[in-house]
Structure formats: structure tokens, C-alpha cells
Scaffold this motif. Structure first.
Motif, PDB file in Angstrom:
ATOM      1  N   SER A  19       0.991  -1.326   0.105  1.00 57.90           N
ATOM      2  CA  SER A  19      -0.005  -0.065   0.089  1.00 57.90           C
ATOM      3  C   SER A  19       0.899   1.398  -0.141  1.00 57.90           C
ATOM      4  O   SER A  19       0.269   2.278   0.569  1.00 57.90           O
ATOM      5  N   THR A  20       2.139   1.292  -0.583  1.00 56.94           N
ATOM      6  CA  THR A  20       2.943   2.375  -0.571  1.00 56.94           C
ATOM      7  C   THR A  20       3.681   2.396  -1.854  1.00 56.94           C
ATOM      8  O   THR A  20       3.897   1.510  -2.390  1.00 56.94           O
ATOM      9  N   TRP A  21       4.610   3.494  -2.062  1.00 57.04           N
ATOM     10  CA  TRP A  21       5.149   3.688  -3.460  1.00 57.04           C
ATOM     11  C   TRP A  21       6.646   3.355  -3.179  1.00 57.04           C
ATOM     12  O   TRP A  21       7.159   3.627  -2.203  1.00 57.04           O
ATOM     13  N   GLN A  34      17.832   9.857  -6.165  1.00 58.65           N
ATOM     14  CA  GLN A  34      17.542   9.062  -4.854  1.00 58.65           C
ATOM     15  C   GLN A  34      16.585   8.134  -4.783  1.00 58.65           C
ATOM     16  O   GLN A  34      15.435   8.598  -5.653  1.00 58.65           O
ATOM     17  N   TYR A  35      16.616   6.767  -4.416  1.00 53.68           N
ATOM     18  CA  TYR A  35      15.637   6.079  -4.544  1.00 53.68           C
ATOM     19  C   TYR A  35      14.690   5.858  -2.998  1.00 53.68           C
ATOM     20  O   TYR A  35      15.315   6.281  -1.941  1.00 53.68           O
ATOM     21  N   PHE A  36      13.804   5.464  -3.206  1.00 59.20           N
ATOM     22  CA  PHE A  36      12.742   5.717  -1.800  1.00 59.20           C
ATOM     23  C   PHE A  36      11.944   4.412  -1.734  1.00 59.20           C
ATOM     24  O   PHE A  36      11.824   3.675  -2.949  1.00 59.20           O
ATOM     25  N   ARG A  37      11.612   3.970  -0.506  1.00 62.10           N
ATOM     26  CA  ARG A  37      10.936   2.611  -0.367  1.00 62.10           C
ATOM     27  C   ARG A  37       9.585   3.006   0.199  1.00 62.10           C
ATOM     28  O   ARG A  37       8.684   2.051   0.278  1.00 62.10           O
ATOM     29  N   SER A  38       9.117   4.187   0.416  1.00 62.86           N
ATOM     30  CA  SER A  38       7.652   4.486   0.704  1.00 62.86           C
ATOM     31  C   SER A  38       7.267   5.875   0.436  1.00 62.86           C
ATOM     32  O   SER A  38       8.326   6.895   0.098  1.00 62.86           O
ATOM     33  N   ALA A  39       6.124   6.191   0.378  1.00 65.03           N
ATOM     34  CA  ALA A  39       5.675   7.635   0.353  1.00 65.03           C
ATOM     35  C   ALA A  39       6.129   8.566   1.456  1.00 65.03           C
ATOM     36  O   ALA A  39       6.689   9.749   1.008  1.00 65.03           O
ATOM     37  N   LEU A  40       6.166   7.853   2.471  1.00 68.02           N
ATOM     38  CA  LEU A  40       6.851   8.909   3.710  1.00 68.02           C
ATOM     39  C   LEU A  40       8.422   9.262   3.487  1.00 68.02           C
ATOM     40  O   LEU A  40       8.672  10.215   3.870  1.00 68.02           O
TER      41      LEU A  40
END
Length: 67
Positions: A19-21, A34-40
């Protein structure tokens, strides 16, 4: 009153799990990705980038009037 500089971020969503990006964000002016593992985490990266850029401008200008 000083005009605030606009920043451009290009966000790519690679997938959505739990349920997140997950994806990457490119800071266009600095060509930094940069890479991210969640919308937060994405929101935190954006905030850090803008604050870091403002901080470097404040030190260049000799200080800030904001407290």
C-alpha cells in the motif's frame, strides 16, 4: 522580500507494494537521484533537499531572519 527559488523534482513510481510507493526522485537542478521505499520516505527526501538548499543559501547570505 526575497523571491523564493523554485525547485524541480521528477518522481518516478516503479511499483506499489504494501500500500505504498517505491521509486526514485531526481532533483533536476542538481542532477541528483535518490531511491525511496515509501511515500513517507519520499516526502522526507524532498523536505531534506529543500531545507539543505535553503541552508546553503542562508549561509551564503550571512544569516537568516527566521527563527
Amino acid at each position: 522580500m526575497a523571491k523564493k527559488k523554485e525547485e524541480t523534482f521528477i518522481v518516478r513510481i516503479h511499483e506499489c507494494q504494501n500500500s505504498t510507493w517505491q521509486g526514485s526522485v531526481l532533483w533536476a537542478e542538481k542532477q541528483q537521484r535518490q531511491y525511496f521505499r515509501s511515500a513517507l520516505e519520499l516526502m522526507c527526501l524532498l523536505e531534506e533537499a529543500v531545507e539543505a538548499d535553503r541552508g546553503s543559501k542562508v549561509s551564503e547570505e550571512g544569516g537568516s531572519h527566521e527563527k
